[in-house]
Design a protein around this motif. Structure first.
Motif, PDB file in Angstrom:
ATOM      1  N   GLY A  91       0.773  -1.233   0.000  1.00  0.00           N
ATOM      2  CA  GLY A  91       0.000   0.000   0.000  1.00  0.00           C
ATOM      3  C   GLY A  91       0.799   1.275   0.000  1.00  0.00           C
ATOM      4  N   ALA A  92       1.132   1.804   1.163  1.00  0.00           N
ATOM      5  CA  ALA A  92       1.621   3.177   1.306  1.00  0.00           C
ATOM      6  C   ALA A  92       2.959   3.419   0.624  1.00  0.00           C
ATOM      7  N   GLU A  93       3.799   2.394   0.517  1.00  0.00           N
ATOM      8  CA  GLU A  93       5.118   2.576  -0.078  1.00  0.00           C
ATOM      9  C   GLU A  93       5.300   1.581  -1.228  1.00  0.00           C
ATOM     10  N   PRO A  94       4.566   1.728  -2.314  1.00  0.00           N
ATOM     11  CA  PRO A  94       4.620   0.738  -3.390  1.00  0.00           C
ATOM     12  C   PRO A  94       5.987   0.632  -4.047  1.00  0.00           C
ATOM     13  N   ALA A  95       6.809   1.692  -3.969  1.00  0.00           N
ATOM     14  CA  ALA A  95       8.137   1.646  -4.577  1.00  0.00           C
ATOM     15  C   ALA A  95       9.201   1.093  -3.634  1.00  0.00           C
ATOM     16  N   ALA A  96       8.826   0.841  -2.392  1.00  0.00           N
ATOM     17  CA  ALA A  96       9.798   0.343  -1.416  1.00  0.00           C
ATOM     18  C   ALA A  96      10.197  -1.096  -1.737  1.00  0.00           C
ATOM     19  N   ALA A  97      11.406  -1.463  -1.356  1.00  0.00           N
ATOM     20  CA  ALA A  97      11.876  -2.832  -1.562  1.00  0.00           C
ATOM     21  C   ALA A  97      10.945  -3.794  -0.834  1.00  0.00           C
ATOM     22  N   PRO A  98      10.550  -4.891  -1.464  1.00  0.00           N
ATOM     23  CA  PRO A  98       9.567  -5.794  -0.861  1.00  0.00           C
ATOM     24  C   PRO A  98      10.163  -6.681   0.219  1.00  0.00           C
ATOM     25  N   LEU A  99       9.264  -7.279   0.976  1.00  0.00           N
ATOM     26  CA  LEU A  99       9.628  -8.317   1.938  1.00  0.00           C
ATOM     27  C   LEU A  99       9.511  -9.682   1.274  1.00  0.00           C
ATOM     28  N   LEU A 100      10.369 -10.598   1.666  1.00  0.00           N
ATOM     29  CA  LEU A 100      10.245 -12.000   1.286  1.00  0.00           C
ATOM     30  C   LEU A 100      10.088 -12.789   2.571  1.00  0.00           C
ATOM     31  N   SER A 118      -1.357  -6.611   7.884  1.00  0.00           N
ATOM     32  CA  SER A 118      -0.625  -5.485   8.483  1.00  0.00           C
ATOM     33  C   SER A 118       0.674  -5.193   7.736  1.00  0.00           C
ATOM     34  N   LEU A 119       1.350  -6.216   7.221  1.00  0.00           N
ATOM     35  CA  LEU A 119       2.594  -5.976   6.478  1.00  0.00           C
ATOM     36  C   LEU A 119       2.327  -5.251   5.165  1.00  0.00           C
ATOM     37  N   LEU A 120       1.193  -5.573   4.537  1.00  0.00           N
ATOM     38  CA  LEU A 120       0.890  -4.998   3.221  1.00  0.00           C
ATOM     39  C   LEU A 120       0.471  -3.534   3.292  1.00  0.00           C
ATOM     40  N   ARG A 121       0.263  -3.010   4.479  1.00  0.00           N
ATOM     41  CA  ARG A 121      -0.093  -1.597   4.587  1.00  0.00           C
ATOM     42  C   ARG A 121       1.045  -0.695   4.123  1.00  0.00           C
ATOM     43  N   SER A 122       2.285  -1.191   4.170  1.00  0.00           N
ATOM     44  CA  SER A 122       3.416  -0.327   3.835  1.00  0.00           C
ATOM     45  C   SER A 122       4.112  -0.688   2.538  1.00  0.00           C
ATOM     46  N   ARG A 123       4.194  -1.991   2.187  1.00  0.00           N
ATOM     47  CA  ARG A 123       4.980  -2.379   1.012  1.00  0.00           C
ATOM     48  C   ARG A 123       4.546  -3.734   0.490  1.00  0.00           C
ATOM     49  N   GLY A 124       5.043  -4.083  -0.698  1.00  0.00           N
ATOM     50  CA  GLY A 124       4.730  -5.360  -1.290  1.00  0.00           C
ATOM     51  C   GLY A 124       5.424  -6.506  -0.567  1.00  0.00           C
ATOM     52  N   VAL A 125       4.864  -7.692  -0.742  1.00  0.00           N
ATOM     53  CA  VAL A 125       5.355  -8.878  -0.036  1.00  0.00           C
ATOM     54  C   VAL A 125       5.388 -10.067  -0.990  1.00  0.00           C
ATOM     55  N   ILE A 326       8.795  -4.062  12.297  1.00  0.00           N
ATOM     56  CA  ILE A 326       9.504  -4.178  11.019  1.00  0.00           C
ATOM     57  C   ILE A 326       9.515  -2.835  10.293  1.00  0.00           C
ATOM     58  N   SER A 327       8.377  -2.153  10.256  1.00  0.00           N
ATOM     59  CA  SER A 327       8.303  -0.852   9.587  1.00  0.00           C
ATOM     60  C   SER A 327       9.247   0.152  10.225  1.00  0.00           C
ATOM     61  N   ALA A 328       9.248   0.205  11.549  1.00  0.00           N
ATOM     62  CA  ALA A 328      10.129   1.146  12.240  1.00  0.00           C
ATOM     63  C   ALA A 328      11.601   0.796  11.994  1.00  0.00           C
ATOM     64  N   PHE A 329      11.908  -0.484  11.999  1.00  0.00           N
ATOM     65  CA  PHE A 329      13.277  -0.946  11.734  1.00  0.00           C
ATOM     66  C   PHE A 329      13.740  -0.544  10.338  1.00  0.00           C
ATOM     67  N   LEU A 330      12.894  -0.769   9.338  1.00  0.00           N
ATOM     68  CA  LEU A 330      13.278  -0.450   7.964  1.00  0.00           C
ATOM     69  C   LEU A 330      13.394   1.068   7.748  1.00  0.00           C
ATOM     70  N   ARG A 331      12.509   1.815   8.367  1.00  0.00           N
ATOM     71  CA  ARG A 331      12.620   3.292   8.255  1.00  0.00           C
ATOM     72  C   ARG A 331      13.915   3.791   8.861  1.00  0.00           C
ATOM     73  N   ALA A 332      14.322   3.195   9.970  1.00  0.00           N
ATOM     74  CA  ALA A 332      15.528   3.655  10.664  1.00  0.00           C
ATOM     75  C   ALA A 332      16.795   3.233   9.922  1.00  0.00           C
ATOM     76  N   GLU A 333      16.732   2.099   9.253  1.00  0.00           N
ATOM     77  CA  GLU A 333      17.949   1.561   8.629  1.00  0.00           C
ATOM     78  C   GLU A 333      18.159   2.025   7.197  1.00  0.00           C
ATOM     79  N   GLN A 334      17.084   2.378   6.505  1.00  0.00           N
ATOM     80  CA  GLN A 334      17.223   2.746   5.095  1.00  0.00           C
ATOM     81  C   GLN A 334      17.550   4.225   4.959  1.00  0.00           C
ATOM     82  N   PRO A 335      18.440   4.573   4.008  1.00  0.00           N
ATOM     83  CA  PRO A 335      18.794   5.980   3.812  1.00  0.00           C
ATOM     84  C   PRO A 335      17.621   6.779   3.256  1.00  0.00           C
TER      85      PRO A 335
END
Length: 335
Positions: A91-100, A118-125, A326-335
């Motif tokens: 959803g919210a971040e369709p261009a973000a790197a997906p989860l596997l 809940s995972l799909l609210r931010s990115r593809g999976v 997971i969302s908070a972790f990825l936001r903090a770690e990604q540039p």
């Protein structure tokens, strides 16, 4: 008189020894015959019969119906077999790197039913059925050793169009994710481990003992259900579709995989991608406290958190909290 008695005793001892030798020979023949009857020369995993396979597929489809509908189904050919994946648009971040998402042992993509919304609210999976496990992936070559376990998954990542993939693994799927980060990290953006086994701690003696009877295919179904419930600290499983799928897979599928080996502390320290470790405080599979300490000590880029009241089935118990972490972790770690 003494000589006669000595001869009798000697004859008796020799007869006794001959009897023992004959008994030993018979026992050896029986042992060899049993081993021959029970031998399993198949080099790859397989379903034991068409009927068992159909039963598993029925349970798999019922469990898959609990997931959102995937927009793509992929069968990726690797050097070790054909690997089944499903893609779900986010959803919210369709261009973000997906989860596997990598499931635990003897399970498959449907194990993530509670987590996907809940995972799909931010990115593809993507979800994947592990190669050599019960599921829709088809093993075609022996998988022996940690590098082979990493290689097939590396080939899967290479086949995906995205330049970076974030791995999320639960239980044995956590080992699979970390093993890839250790050996073939080229497309790995980060790793999230949900109560991973054999990464930071060995298995408990109790889980080893309890797993022995359920590994016998002709064991009653109630034993397999009881084992699955025990790993979830007594949660009922009889009316849970994914639990029925896991039970059917345990009964129907013979796995032919080399045993996973724990990475060394030096290998863990050398992992150069961010790692989030979410431990289950009440996991029965290992000492979660000791595992968390080792993770904190060894990971160069690690974040460790424990859910104090979670069982090993924490992905189904805390889906929203895990997605938020997971969302908070990825936001903090990604540039």
């Amino acid at each position: 008189m003494v000589m006669k008695l000595a001869r009798k005793v000697g004859n008796s001892l020799r007869a006794h020894r001959r009897g023992l030798l004959r008994a030993a020979a018979v026992l050896a023949v029986i042992t060899v015959a049993i081993a021959y009857a029970l031998r399993d020369p198949a080099p790859v995993g397989y379903f034991t019969s068409t009927r068992s396979h159909d039963r598993f597929v029925g349970a798999y489809r019922e469990a898959m119906a609990q997931l959102p509908a995937p927009d793509r189904t992929l069968d990726v050919r690797t050097g070790y077999g054909v690997v089944r994946l499903y893609h779900f648009s986010g959803g919210a971040e369709p261009a973000a790197a997906p989860l596997l998402l990598l499931p635990g042992r003897a399970s498959a993509s449907p194990v993530w039913a509670d987590n996907l919304p809940s995972l799909l609210r931010s990115r593809g999976v993507y979800t994947v059925d592990l190669l050599g496990e019960p599921g829709m992936s088809i093993q075609q070559r022996p998988i022996t050793g940690t590098t082979a376990h990493a290689q097939w998954l590396h080939e899967v990542l290479l086949a995906l169009p995205e330049p970076t993939i974030h791995l999320v693994g639960v239980s044995f799927g956590g080992w699979t994710a970390m093993n890839l980060a250790v050996h073939r990290p080229q497309k790995v953006g980060s790793v999230v481990l949900l109560d991973p086994v054999l990464v930071f701690a060995g298995l408990s003696a109790e889980v080893v003992l309890r797993s022995i009877p359920v590994s016998v295919r002709w064991a009653p179904r109630s034993w397999r259900d009881s084992f699955t419930s025990w790993t979830a600290n007594g949660a009922p499983v009889q009316d849970v579709p994914v639990a029925r799928m896991i039970e059917a897979g345990m009964q129907a599928y013979v796995m032919k995989l080399s045993a996973p080996t724990r990475p060394s502390e030096d290998q863990l320290a050398a992992v150069d991608v961010p790692v989030l470790v979410l431990m289950a405080g009440k996991s029965r599979l290992h000492d979660a406290g000791e595992a968390a300490k080792l993770a904190e000590r060894s990971l160069t880029h690690g974040t460790v958190k424990t859910y104090p009241d979670a069982s090993h089935a924490l992905n189904g118990e805390y889906p929203n909290e895990i997605a938020a972490d997971i969302s908070a972790f990825l936001r903090a770690e990604q540039p």
